[in-house]
Design a protein around this motif. Structure first.
Motif, PDB file in Angstrom:
ATOM      1  N   VAL A  55       7.184  -6.424  17.479  1.00 13.35           N
ATOM      2  CA  VAL A  55       8.098  -6.068  16.866  1.00 13.35           C
ATOM      3  C   VAL A  55       8.058  -4.418  16.453  1.00 13.35           C
ATOM      4  CG1 VAL A  55       9.341  -6.095  14.710  1.00 13.35           C
ATOM      5  CG2 VAL A  55       8.251  -8.117  15.584  1.00 13.35           C
ATOM      6  N   PRO A  56       8.976  -3.914  16.939  1.00 16.11           N
ATOM      7  CA  PRO A  56       9.063  -1.982  16.825  1.00 16.11           C
ATOM      8  C   PRO A  56       9.238  -1.867  15.348  1.00 16.11           C
ATOM      9  CG  PRO A  56      10.998  -2.919  17.974  1.00 16.11           C
ATOM     10  CD  PRO A  56      10.142  -4.063  17.632  1.00 16.11           C
ATOM     11  N   VAL A  57       8.364  -0.646  15.043  1.00 18.82           N
ATOM     12  CA  VAL A  57       8.588  -0.186  13.813  1.00 18.82           C
ATOM     13  C   VAL A  57       9.902   0.213  13.346  1.00 18.82           C
ATOM     14  CG1 VAL A  57       7.901   1.935  12.236  1.00 18.82           C
ATOM     15  CG2 VAL A  57       6.302   0.982  13.936  1.00 18.82           C
ATOM     16  N   HIS A  58      10.919   0.409  13.945  1.00 15.42           N
ATOM     17  CA  HIS A  58      12.279   0.772  13.202  1.00 15.42           C
ATOM     18  C   HIS A  58      12.936  -0.569  13.045  1.00 15.42           C
ATOM     19  CE1 HIS A  58      14.487  -1.004  16.782  1.00 15.42           C
ATOM     20  NE2 HIS A  58      13.524  -0.345  17.805  1.00 15.42           N
ATOM     21  N   THR A  65      13.183   4.943   9.316  1.00 15.48           N
ATOM     22  CA  THR A  65      11.902   5.189  10.095  1.00 15.48           C
ATOM     23  C   THR A  65      11.141   6.080   9.570  1.00 15.48           C
ATOM     24  OG1 THR A  65      13.273   4.092  11.881  1.00 15.48           O
ATOM     25  CG2 THR A  65      11.202   5.001  12.347  1.00 15.48           C
ATOM     26  N   GLY A  66      11.764   7.197   9.057  1.00 11.08           N
ATOM     27  CA  GLY A  66      10.870   8.445   8.476  1.00 11.08           C
ATOM     28  C   GLY A  66      10.247   8.151   7.378  1.00 11.08           C
ATOM     29  N   THR A  67      10.506   6.879   6.712  1.00 16.88           N
ATOM     30  CA  THR A  67       9.894   6.617   5.333  1.00 16.88           C
ATOM     31  C   THR A  67       8.900   6.156   5.771  1.00 16.88           C
ATOM     32  OG1 THR A  67      11.991   6.352   4.058  1.00 16.88           O
ATOM     33  CG2 THR A  67       9.929   5.197   3.364  1.00 16.88           C
ATOM     34  N   VAL A  68       8.919   5.115   6.566  1.00 12.63           N
ATOM     35  CA  VAL A  68       7.672   4.390   7.583  1.00 12.63           C
ATOM     36  C   VAL A  68       6.643   5.360   8.079  1.00 12.63           C
ATOM     37  CG1 VAL A  68       6.853   2.655   9.149  1.00 12.63           C
ATOM     38  CG2 VAL A  68       9.065   2.217   7.880  1.00 12.63           C
ATOM     39  N   SER A  69       7.087   6.124   8.729  1.00 11.91           N
ATOM     40  CA  SER A  69       6.361   7.169   9.456  1.00 11.91           C
ATOM     41  C   SER A  69       5.610   8.199   8.458  1.00 11.91           C
ATOM     42  CB  SER A  69       7.072   7.888  10.373  1.00 11.91           C
ATOM     43  OG  SER A  69       7.620   7.262  11.237  1.00 11.91           O
ATOM     44  N   ARG A  70       6.233   8.416   7.256  1.00 10.56           N
ATOM     45  CA  ARG A  70       5.508   9.249   6.128  1.00 10.56           C
ATOM     46  C   ARG A  70       4.224   8.604   5.558  1.00 10.56           C
ATOM     47  NH1 ARG A  70      10.338  11.062   5.356  1.00 10.56           N
ATOM     48  NH2 ARG A  70      10.990   9.490   3.580  1.00 10.56           N
ATOM     49  N   HIS A  71       4.484   7.217   5.246  1.00  9.11           N
ATOM     50  CA  HIS A  71       3.449   6.227   4.878  1.00  9.11           C
ATOM     51  C   HIS A  71       2.253   5.887   6.102  1.00  9.11           C
ATOM     52  CE1 HIS A  71       4.873   5.992   0.688  1.00  9.11           C
ATOM     53  NE2 HIS A  71       6.235   5.822   1.334  1.00  9.11           N
ATOM     54  N   PHE A  72       2.943   5.779   7.054  1.00  9.51           N
ATOM     55  CA  PHE A  72       2.021   5.241   8.381  1.00  9.51           C
ATOM     56  C   PHE A  72       2.538   6.018   9.450  1.00  9.51           C
ATOM     57  CE2 PHE A  72       3.112   1.928   5.089  1.00  9.51           C
ATOM     58  CZ  PHE A  72       1.763   1.548   5.029  1.00  9.51           C
ATOM     59  N   THR A 120       1.428   6.238  12.623  1.00 10.72           N
ATOM     60  CA  THR A 120       1.445   5.285  13.735  1.00 10.72           C
ATOM     61  C   THR A 120       1.376   3.664  13.542  1.00 10.72           C
ATOM     62  OG1 THR A 120      -1.103   4.840  13.916  1.00 10.72           O
ATOM     63  CG2 THR A 120      -0.098   6.876  14.661  1.00 10.72           C
ATOM     64  N   LYS A 121       1.883   3.137  14.404  1.00 10.12           N
ATOM     65  CA  LYS A 121       1.991   1.442  14.207  1.00 10.12           C
ATOM     66  C   LYS A 121       0.629   0.782  14.061  1.00 10.12           C
ATOM     67  CE  LYS A 121       4.051  -2.377  16.271  1.00 10.12           C
ATOM     68  NZ  LYS A 121       4.779  -3.227  17.424  1.00 10.12           N
ATOM     69  N   GLU A 122      -0.248   1.569  14.360  1.00  6.71           N
ATOM     70  CA  GLU A 122      -1.650   1.272  14.284  1.00  6.71           C
ATOM     71  C   GLU A 122      -2.109   1.391  12.714  1.00  6.71           C
ATOM     72  OE1 GLU A 122      -4.798  -0.749  16.265  1.00  6.71           O
ATOM     73  OE2 GLU A 122      -2.586  -0.309  16.766  1.00  6.71           O
ATOM     74  N   ASP A 123      -1.883   2.680  12.157  1.00  6.23           N
ATOM     75  CA  ASP A 123      -2.034   2.905  10.854  1.00  6.23           C
ATOM     76  C   ASP A 123      -1.366   1.755   9.954  1.00  6.23           C
ATOM     77  OD1 ASP A 123      -3.496   5.143  11.473  1.00  6.23           O
ATOM     78  OD2 ASP A 123      -1.517   6.386  11.202  1.00  6.23           O
ATOM     79  N   LEU A 124      -0.196   1.113  10.310  1.00  9.67           N
ATOM     80  CA  LEU A 124       0.452   0.321   9.535  1.00  9.67           C
ATOM     81  C   LEU A 124      -0.490  -1.099   9.652  1.00  9.67           C
ATOM     82  CD1 LEU A 124       2.729  -0.924   7.712  1.00  9.67           C
ATOM     83  CD2 LEU A 124       4.152  -0.962  10.023  1.00  9.67           C
ATOM     84  N   LEU A 125      -0.685  -1.380  11.190  1.00 13.18           N
ATOM     85  CA  LEU A 125      -1.410  -2.746  11.048  1.00 13.18           C
ATOM     86  C   LEU A 125      -2.694  -2.661  10.376  1.00 13.18           C
ATOM     87  CD1 LEU A 125      -1.476  -5.287  12.789  1.00 13.18           C
ATOM     88  CD2 LEU A 125      -2.455  -4.162  14.587  1.00 13.18           C
ATOM     89  N   THR A 126      -3.379  -1.656  10.380  1.00  8.60           N
ATOM     90  CA  THR A 126      -4.603  -1.135   9.895  1.00  8.60           C
ATOM     91  C   THR A 126      -4.560  -1.531   8.103  1.00  8.60           C
ATOM     92  OG1 THR A 126      -5.586   0.212  11.376  1.00  8.60           O
ATOM     93  CG2 THR A 126      -6.657   0.459   9.239  1.00  8.60           C
ATOM     94  N   ALA A 127      -3.534  -0.873   7.596  1.00 11.06           N
ATOM     95  CA  ALA A 127      -3.201  -1.249   6.189  1.00 11.06           C
ATOM     96  C   ALA A 127      -2.932  -2.458   5.941  1.00 11.06           C
ATOM     97  CB  ALA A 127      -1.957  -0.361   5.933  1.00 11.06           C
TER      98      ALA A 127
END
Length: 184
Positions: free
Chosen positions: A33-36, A46-53, A55-62
């Protein structure tokens, strides 16, 4: 100062919402599933997600960090209180059950090293625990000596992909096949 606190509180809420939605989406639909789309479902840009994470890998790691830490602690506890074979099969079963209920974890648990890398970033060497328990169980004669760690990962992945209830029949077949004294 009040505006700054409100902004920080809003950012924390957005981050928490992104994590909640991403965890649910990855668990039910998998990692493709894409980040957007996660941003859209979370009601943020999407910018909000990118500020916190970034990369998608950073999101997955969290998302996965706390789960991997919990599972690693569980593996350590099992190893402390159980005989090697019992400990290995208990962890194997726990991991299969976790992955069968979470598409994303099941994808990560395949034979590639992505789960290992996520665990390393989280400070949780779950894969190392599984390897250690496998070696101890083999040393004790509880698991076939001709089965390697990557074989175990492949078997776990296959069991996880079943997603059918009950898991017991397939787990029973796999565990019986792994038991010591049954090799060729």
């Amino acid at each position: 100062m009040t505006d700054e606190r409100a902004l920080r509180a809003d950012a924390r809420r957005n981050r928490a919402r992104v994590l909640e939605v991403a965890a649910e989406v990855f668990a039910t639909e998998g990692l493709s599933v894409p980040v957007h789309e996660i941003a859209r479902r979370a009601g943020v840009g999407t910018g909000t997600v990118s500020r916190h994470f970034p990369t998608k890998e950073d999101l997955l790691t969290a998302i996965m960090s706390s789960r991997l830490v919990k599972l690693t602690e569980e593996a350590d506890e099992i190893a402390r209180r159980e005989a090697p074979g019992t400990a290995f099969f208990a962890l194997f079963t726990a991991l299969v059950r976790e992955g069968a209920s979470d598409c994303g974890l099941a994808e990560l648990a395949g034979t590639d090293r992505r789960l290992d890398a996520l665990g390393e970033r989280a400070g949780a060497d779950l894969c190392g625990r599984l390897q250690s328990l496998l070696a101890a169980a083999q040393q004790a004669g509880d698991v076939r000596a001709d089965v390697g760690y990557l074989d175990v990962r492949a078997l776990m992945s296959a069991c996880m992909s079943r997603r059918e209830d009950p898991l017991e029949p397939i787990l029973g077949v796999v565990i019986d096949g792994l038991r010591g004294g049954t090799s060729g």
